[in-house]
Write an enzyme that holds these catalytic residues in place. Sequence first.
Site, short mmCIF file in Angstrom:
data_model
loop_
_atom_site.label_atom_id
_atom_site.label_comp_id
_atom_site.label_asym_id
_atom_site.label_seq_id
_atom_site.Cartn_x
_atom_site.Cartn_y
_atom_site.Cartn_z
N MET A 82 0.81 -1.22 0.00
CA MET A 82 0.00 0.00 0.00
C MET A 82 0.86 1.28 0.00
O MET A 82 2.06 1.22 0.22
CB MET A 82 -0.90 0.01 1.24
N HIS A 83 0.20 2.40 -0.20
CA HIS A 83 0.71 3.77 0.05
C HIS A 83 1.84 4.27 -0.86
O HIS A 83 2.10 5.47 -0.89
CB HIS A 83 1.24 3.93 1.50
N ASP A 240 -2.81 -4.69 -0.03
CA ASP A 240 -2.49 -6.07 0.36
C ASP A 240 -3.18 -6.51 1.65
O ASP A 240 -3.51 -7.69 1.80
CB ASP A 240 -0.98 -6.31 0.43
O1 LIG Z 1 2.00 0.10 5.07
C1 LIG Z 1 1.36 -0.95 5.12
C2 LIG Z 1 -0.07 -0.94 5.51
O2 LIG Z 1 -0.52 0.32 5.93
C3 LIG Z 1 2.05 -2.25 4.77
O3 LIG Z 1 1.36 -3.34 5.27
C4 LIG Z 1 2.25 -2.36 3.28
O4 LIG Z 1 1.00 -2.54 2.66
C5 LIG Z 1 3.29 -3.41 2.88
O5 LIG Z 1 2.96 -4.71 3.14
P1 LIG Z 1 3.87 -6.03 3.02
O6 LIG Z 1 4.85 -5.88 1.92
O7 LIG Z 1 4.47 -6.27 4.34
O8 LIG Z 1 2.82 -7.09 2.71
#
Ligand SMILES: O=C(CO)[C@@H](O)[C@H](O)COP(=O)(O)O
Length: 502
Positions: A82-83, A240
Site C-alpha cells: 500500500m501507500h 495487500d
Molecule cells: O504500510 C502498510 C499498511 O498500511 C504495509 O502493510 C504495506 O501494505 C506493505 O505490506 P507487506 O509488503 O508487508 O505485505
Amino acid sequence: MNEYVIGVDLGTSAVKVSAMDHDGKIVAQQSYGYDLHQPHPGYSEQDPRDWLYGTTIAIDRLILRDGLKAEEIKGISFSGQMHGLVLLDADGQVLRPAMLWNDTRTTKQCEEIKEKMGEKFIDITGNRALEGFTLPKLLWVKENEPEIWAKAKSFLLPKDYVRYVMTGKQAIDYSDATGTVLFDIKKNTWSKEICDEFGIPMSMCPPLIRSIDEAGTVTDSYAMFSGLKTTTKVFGGGGDNACGAVGAGILKPNMVMSSIGTSGVILKYEPDANVNYHGALQYECHAIPDTYYSMGVTLAAGHSLNWFKHTFVKDEDFTAMVNKAAERPLGANGLIFTPYLVGERTPYADADVRGSFIGVDSMQNKYDFVRAVIEGITFSFRDILKIYDQHGQDFDTVVAIGGGAKSAFWLQLQANIFNKKVVSLTNEQGPGLGAAMLAAVGLGWFDSLQACAKKFVHFGKAYEPQSEIVKKYDELYKIYHRIYDQTKDLSHDIMKLRNSWD
Ligand SMILES: O=C(CO)[C@@H](O)[C@H](O)COP(=O)(O)O
Ligand SMILES: Nc1ncnc2c1ncn2[C@@H]1O[C@H](COP(=O)(O)OP(=O)(O)O)[C@@H](O)[C@H]1O
C-alpha cells in the site's frame, strides 16, 4: 476448457502470482524477487519497472513452465503493497523511483498537515497523517524536487501502476485510495478540501474503481510482452491487507487477521465508517464493497527477521534458522528485541526511533538472538492488540497469514503471546488468494466475496494458548512494553548525530 483466475500479490520482497480454478484450487504459482533501495536513513524506494518486469516474468512462467494456456486465464486481479507513490508524467512515464510505505523521510510534511488541519484531517480521512502515507510523499516531492513536480500529471499506487501498463487505463481502487489520506472516507470520494489545502491538483487523482470492478482488458502491447491474450479481463484489486483479509476469510467482526510479511499487521473487519479510533489505528475501505477495516502496523516485522538472517545467518534458510531458535529457551536467555529498524508506526508514530537488543549476555548464542527477534516482533503485535482492548473491541480468533505463518513455532508463539486461538490457512498465500477471489467475483463466478470464501478459503490447524507459557510471556511483555519510553531519547539523539554527519 479449463478456466482460471490469477491473483497477483505485489509484495515488498517479491511478487507472487497464483492461478486458481473455479474451486479455489491453486493450480500453479510463481514468484519473482526484487530489491529494496535504502540510500539514506528513512528512505525506502523501489523501481516500478522492477514490479512490472517481475509480474510479467512470473505470469510468463505460469504459461511457459506450468503449462497454463493463455486463453484459459479468464481474469487477473491484484493485491499490492500500500501507500507507495508512483509519479507519472503526461505520457504516463514514471518520473522517479517509487517512495514506499516504509519510507519515513516525510516527518516535516506530516507535521505541516497536522498543524494546518488538526482533528479535521482525521474526520475526513479516518487517519492521522503518517510518514508512510501517500499525501506526505507528494508534498515532499513538491518541496524537494520541484523540477520533477512540474512534470507530474498523475500518481498511482504500486499495483495500480502494473494494472495501468496491462490495460492502458489509470485507476485506483477504494481500499488503496484510503491509504493515500487524500480520500474522504465518509463521502467515498477524493477530498477536494484536502487537495485544495495542500495544493494538489484534483486532476492528479485518478478515477476510483471498486476492487471487483473490471478495469479493462489486456492491451495488444502487453499481450505481446507477457504471452497473455487480449480477452483476459483485469479487475481493480486492493491493498495487500484488504486482500489478505479477504483471502483469510475475515468477513465478520469476531475475527482479526495477523499478517507477518515485510511489515506486520493486526487487522479487524469494521462494518461501517463510524468507529473512531482517533487515528490510533488506520481506518480503510475494504476490498469488500461498502465495508471497512481498521489496522495497526509494525513497520519491520518480517523485515527484522530478514535483516537478521541476511546479516548474521546467511548460509541457512528461514525454516532451518527458525527451527533452531525454537529450541532456545522461552525469553531467549534474557534477551529482548524491539523491531524498530526503520522507525515505527503503531502504536508509536515515530520515524526516528530505532530497535534495540536489551539484556545481551555472554551465555546467549546466535539462535537466542533469532528467538528474541521473533518474540519482539510478536510483542509489537500485542501492542496493537492492546489498542483494540482499550477501545473495548473483542474477538475470539486470529487468522495468521504472511511469510511468518509458514512456521508452526511462530503460530504457537502468537497464540501464547496474544492469549487467543490462532488459526492458519492451508496455504499461506492470503493476499494472492484474496486477489484471485476478487477476479472470480468480478467475472461473476460467485455472487459475493462471502460466497466465494466458502469455496476458496480453507482454514488449517488451530493453535490454542498454553496457560503456563501465556503467564510467562505476560511478564516478559510488561518489560518489553517499557523499552520504547526508555530508549526513544537515545535513538533520537543518535539519529540527530547521524544526520549531522551526512
Ligand atoms: O504500510 C502498510 C499498511 O498500511 C504495509 O502493510 C504495506 O501494505 C506493505 O505490506 P507487506 O509488503 O508487508 O505485505
Ligand atoms: N519459513 C519461514 N519461517 C518463518 N518466517 C518466514 C519463513 N519464510 C519467510 N519468513 C518471513 O516472511 C517474510 C516474507 O513474508 P511475505 O509475506 O512473503 O512478505 P511480503 O509480502 O512483504 O513480500 C520474510 O521477510 C521472513 O521474515
